[in-house]
Design an enzyme around this catalytic site. Structure first.
Site, PDB file in Angstrom:
ATOM      1  N   LYS A  16     100.723 -90.955 -10.618  1.00 21.48           N
ATOM      2  CA  LYS A  16     101.026 -89.654 -10.809  1.00 21.48           C
ATOM      3  C   LYS A  16     101.031 -89.380 -12.095  1.00 21.48           C
ATOM      4  CE  LYS A  16     104.508 -86.202  -9.457  1.00 21.48           C
ATOM      5  NZ  LYS A  16     105.000 -85.894 -10.989  1.00 21.48           N
ATOM      6  N   ASP A  33     101.725-100.166 -24.242  1.00 22.93           N
ATOM      7  CA  ASP A  33     101.110 -99.725 -25.375  1.00 22.93           C
ATOM      8  C   ASP A  33     101.640-100.086 -26.708  1.00 22.93           C
ATOM      9  OD1 ASP A  33      99.052 -98.476 -23.716  1.00 22.93           O
ATOM     10  OD2 ASP A  33     100.124 -96.588 -23.846  1.00 22.93           O
ATOM     11  N   SER A  55     105.121 -91.665 -11.824  1.00 23.41           N
ATOM     12  CA  SER A  55     105.417 -90.487 -12.572  1.00 23.41           C
ATOM     13  C   SER A  55     106.114 -90.889 -13.894  1.00 23.41           C
ATOM     14  CB  SER A  55     106.502 -89.412 -11.833  1.00 23.41           C
ATOM     15  OG  SER A  55     106.676 -88.235 -12.403  1.00 23.41           O
TER      16      SER A  55
END
Length: 718
Positions: free
Chosen positions: A515, A501, A490
Site C-alpha cells: 500500500k 535504502d 503503508s
C-alpha cells in the site's frame, strides 16, 4: 509459538474445510418462522434527509481532490459502478436473481447522473431488494431445516464450487437458487457433524439462520448509504471511503489508542444473541469495577439510575457500543449475565466512564536471550519492540498537548529502557502493522539515522514533497533488523523501506502488503471522507505501491499472497518510479548479505520450528487452488482424518524438540498447544521467527566486527 503463529495455523483449517462464520440465536419451529416472515420482515429503507446533499459533497470532493482525479465520471464508468454496487451487495451471487438484474439494468448508464445530482432512490431500491432476497432465503432455509436431517443427501457425489465469486453468474430463478442453497446446507451440515459431533446440526443451523433473520430487521439507512457511496469511492482506489459518524469515531480510537467509555472489548455472541465481554482492558473502568468479568453477557444498558434499562438482546454490536460509550465522568448501568460456567446468574453494575488507554495496541518490548558470547561468556541480549501500528493522537497534538501519544515517542522510550538492560542488537517487529500516520513513519525513521530524507510524497499535480529527519540525534546506532510480513502495510512499509535504502538495518520476513498511497481525512456535513490524495515513494525513488518491500532475507510465507495484498484490488493504483534522492547509503549490509543468508539457511535446515513452517507453507500452496468441495460425508471424513494425521505428523517433532512426549490425538495436540501458548504468553517468550531474527543480528554483529578488524589490520600494516 504465539498468537501470530496460531493465526497462520488457523488459515489451514479455513482453506481445507471452508470455515465460515455462522449466524446464531435461539432455535425456532415452523410456527415461529411464520411469525418472523409476516411480522418481522424488514421495512424498506429510505434515504435520510442529509444524504442527498452529502452525496453531491462526496462526489465533488473525490473528483476534485483524489490522486486519480483525471478519472472521468461518465456513462462508461456508470456501468462499472452499477456492477460494483451489485457485487458489493452479493459478491458470491447467491441472492439476486437474473430477473432482479434485468429489472435494474436500465439504470446502469445513469449512475453517474444519480451521483452528481444526489439521486438515491434507485440505490435504495436495489439495497431493499437484496434485503428481501436475503430474508426470503433465510426463511426458506429454516423451513428446509425443519424437514429434518434425514431429508438431506449426505452421500451425494456432487460437489460445491468454492470460487463462485469469481466464476458464478446470477441465479436464473428461485429453483436454481434452491438447488444451490441445498448444496450449501449439505456442506454446513457436514461441517457441523465433523467439527461438533455432539451437537445436532439441525439445531445449530436453525439457531444460526434465525439470528440471520434478526439481523436483517436491524439494518439502517446508513448501512445502505455507506454501501452505495463506497461502491463509488473505491472505484478510484481501494482506500478512498466514506466513513459514517460511527465508523469515523472508531477510526479516531484506533489512531489515538484511547476512548471514553468503560474499556471492554465486546463481541456478538455466536449461539445466543447476546453481546459478550471478551476482554477487559487493563486499568480501565470495567476492569476496576467489582462484578464485571471476562465472559459476562450484556442483557441491558441504562443511562440514568432512575430510568429503565434497555433490553439489548438481539441488537447489533455497533448499537450496543454506542449506548455504552459516553463522556468522561458520566455513568452507564449494565445488566449482566455471568459466564455460563458459573450458573448464568444475573447482576447489575454501574460504571463511571473515563478515558481508556488501549495499551494492547501500543508498542511493547521484550528481550531475546541467546547463547553466551564465546569470548566474554556473557549472555547476548537482543531487544524486540513489537509495534502494532503507526499510531498518533491527532486531536491531542492539534490542540497543543505536549504529551500527546505517538508510536515514535513510545518506541524511543522503550529503546532507552532496553539499552539500560544491556542489549547488543534491536528488532523492530512490524508484523501485522497495517500502518497509520505518515508523520510517525518519518519520525520513527529519524530514531535510527542521523539526518536526511525518509520518504517522498507526490500529489495529483505531480509535485513531490520530501519528508526529512533534521535531528542528528539517534536513539539506536547498533545492529538493527526490521521484521515484516504480508500484513505490514503503508506507513510501516515506509519505515522498512527507508531502513533498507539507507543500509541502516536488515529487513527480514515476507514481502509486504504494497500500500503506497496516502490518505487524508476530510470532515463532511455528516461523517468523514478518507481520500487518497498522494502516493509515497522510497528515497530510492521506488514506490511501494503493489510491490511492497522485499526483505533482504525471506522467511517461509505463511499467508497466501492472493488473499492479502494491494495487488489483489481491482482498482489499486499502479507501481511506478520517480527520481531517487541523493542520500548516504551504507553498503556494508549489502556486502555481507550473501554470507548472512548462507548462515541463516544452514541454521534452519534442521530446525523443527522452521521445518514446520516449511510444511505449513507447502500445505497452503497445495490447498489454495482448490475450487470444489465434496458433499459426501464419507469423503469429507477421510479429508478430516488426513488433515488430522498431517497435523500430528508435522507437530509432534516440534513437541519432541521441546522435550515433550508426542501425542496421538488431535484433542491432545490442541490441549498441549494451548498450554504452551499460555505459558509462553505469561513468560513473554519470543516465537521462532523472532529468535531466528535475533540470531541473524548476532551474525551481522560478528561479521561487522570481522570487517572492522580486517580494515584496522590493513590500515596499520600489522
Amino acid at each position: 509459538m504465539n498468537k501470530k503463529f496460531l493465526a497462520s495455523l488457523s488459515l489451514v483449517a479455513l482453506i481445507i474445510f471452508g470455515v465460515t462464520g455462522t449466524l446464531s440465536s435461539s432455535s425456532v419451529d415452523e410456527a415461529t418462522i411464520g411469525t418472523i416472515d409476516i411480522d418481522t420482515r424488514p421495512a424498506p429503507l429510505e434515504p435520510r434527509s442529509e444524504h442527498k446533499q452529502l452525496t453531491k459533497q462526496i462526489v465533488d470532493q473525490v473528483k476534485l481532490n483524489h490522486f486519480s482525479r483525471q478519472k472521468p465520471l461518465n456513462d462508461e464508468v456508470s456501468e462499472i459502478l452499477f456492477e460494483r454496487f451489485l457485487e458489493r451487495l452479493d459478491r458470491r451471487k447467491i441472492f439476486f436473481l437474473k430477473s432482479d438484474i434485468k429489472e435494474f439494468e436500465p439504470h446502469k448508464k445513469l449512475f453517474d447522473d444519480y451521483l452528481k445530482s444526489g439521486k438515491l432512490d434507485v440505490a435504495f431500491e436495489i439495497y431493499n431488494r437484496i434485503q428481501k432476497r436475503q430474508f426470503d432465503r433465510f426463511t426458506w432455509v429454516l423451513k428446509r431445516l425443519g424437514r429434518g436431517i434425514d431429508s438431506f443427501d449426505l452421500e451425494s457425489e456432487d460437489v460445491l464450487r468454492l470460487d463462485r465469486d469469481e466464476q458464478g453468474t446470477w441465479l436464473a430463478n428461485k429453483s436454481e437458487a434452491n438447488k444451490l442453497w441445498e448444496k450449501y446446507l449439505v456442506d454446513e451440515i457436514i461441517r457441523s457433524k465433523l467439527s461438533e459431533p455432539d451437537e445436532d446440526p439441525i439445531d445449530f443451523l436453525t439457531r444460526s439462520y434465525t439470528q440471520a433473520l434478526s439481523r436483517e430487521v436491524q439494518t439502517m439507512p446508513e448501512d445502505a448509504y455507506s454501501a452505495y457511496m463506497n461502491s463509488f469511492s473505491t472505484y478510484y482506489d481501494p482506500h478512498t471511503e466514506y466513513l459514517s459518524p460511527r465508523a469515523s469515531d472508531n477510526f479516531d480510537i484506533q489512531m489515538s489508542l484511547s476512548l471514553f467509555g468503560i474499556g471492554a472489548i465486546l463481541q456478538q455472541g455466536e449461539n445466543d444473541g447476546y453481546i459478550h465481554i471478551t476482554e477487559l482492558i487493563d486499568d480501565c473502568p470495567a476492569d476496576r469495577t467489582e462484578g464485571v468479568e471476562k465472559g459476562d453477557r450484556i442483557v441491558g444498558v441504562g443511562q440514568r439510575e432512575d430510568a429503565p434499562i434497555i433490553d439489548i438482546r438481539g441488537k447489533r454490536l455497533d448499537q450496543v457500543v454506542t449506548l455504552i460509550r459516553g463522556p468522561k465522568g458520566t455513568t452507564v448501568y449494565l445488566e449482566l449475565l455471568t459466564s455460563k460456567d458459573t450458573g448464568s446468574q444475573r447482576k447489575f453494575v454501574e460504571i463511571e466512564r473515563d478515558e481508556c488507554k488501549i495499551e494492547s495496541s501500543a508498542a511493547k518490548k521484550k528481550i531475546v536471550e541467546l547463547d553466551p558470547d564465546p569470548i566474554t561468556g556473557e549472555i547476548r541480549k537482543i531487544g524486540v519492540i513489537d509495534l502494532p501500528s503507526m499510531y498518533q493522537d491527532f486531536a491531542a497534538k492539534s490542540r497543543g498537548d505536549e504529551n500527546y501519544r505517538s508510536a515514535t515517542r513510545d518506541v524511543e522510550r522503550l529503546i532507552r529502557e532496553l539499552k539500560r538492560e544491556g542489549i547488543v542488537g534491536l528488532i523492530i517487529d512490524l508484523r501485522q502493522n497495517g500502518g497509520g500516520s505518515l508523520d510517525e513513519a518519518n519520525t520513527l525513521t529519524g530514531l535510527f539515522i542521523k539526518f536526511g530524507p525518509t520518504v517522498q510524497v507526490k500529489n495529483a499535480r505531480g509535485q513531490v514533497l520530501k519528508l526529512r529527519d533534521n535531528d542528528a540525534k539517534v536513539a539506536w546506532d547498533g545492529p538493527l533488523a526490521v521484521l515484516v510480513d504480508r500484513r505490514s502495510a503503508s506507513a510501516s512499509e515506509i519505515f522498512a523501506g527507508a531502513i533498507q535504502d539507507y543500509g541502516r538495518g536488515i529487513v527480514l520476513g515476507n514481502q509486504t502488503f504494497g500500500k503506497g498511497t496516502v490518505q487524508t481525512l476530510q470532515e463532511l456535513s455528516h461523517g468523514t471522507l478518507k481520500i487518497t490524495q498522494s502516493k509515497f515513494y522510497r528515497v530510492s525513488g521506488q514506490s511501494t505501491q503493489n510491490k511492497g518491500v522485499v526483505p533482504d532475507i525471506e522467511f517461509p510465507e505463511l499467508i497466501d499472497p492472493r488473499n492479502i495484498g494491494e495487488s489483489n484490488y481491482d482498482e489499486a493504483l499502479k507501481f511506478d518510479i520517480i527520481d531517487r534522492i541523493t542520500k548516504t547509503h551504507d553498503p556494508l549490509i549489502g556486502t555481507l548479505l550473501p554470507r548472512l543468508t548462507e548462515l541463516h539457511r544452514e541454521r534452519i535446515a534442521n530446525d523443527p520450528e522452521f521445518k514446520f513452517y516449511d510444511a505449513l507453507e507447502e500445505r497452503i500452496k497445495q490447498d489454495r487452488d482448490r475450487v470444489t468441495r465434496s458433499l459426501n460425508l464419507d469423503e469429507r471424513e477421510q479429508e478430516r482424518d488426513d488433515y488430522r494425521a498431517w497435523r500430528l505428523n508435522t507437530q509432534n517433532p516440534r513437541l519432541i524438540a521441546r522435550g515433550l512426549d508426542p501425542v496421538e490425538t488431535l484433542k491432545e495436540l490442541n490441549d498441549t498447544i494451548k498450554e504452551i501458548v499460555k505459558e509462553e504468553e505469561e513468560n513473554n517468550v519470543p516465537d521462532a521467527l523472532l529468535v531466528e531474527s535475533a540470531k541473524i543480528i548476532i551474525d551481522l554483529l560478528e561479521l561487522e566486527e570481522e570487517v572492522a578488524a580486517s580494515t584496522e589490520t590493513e590500515t596499520t600494516g600489522i
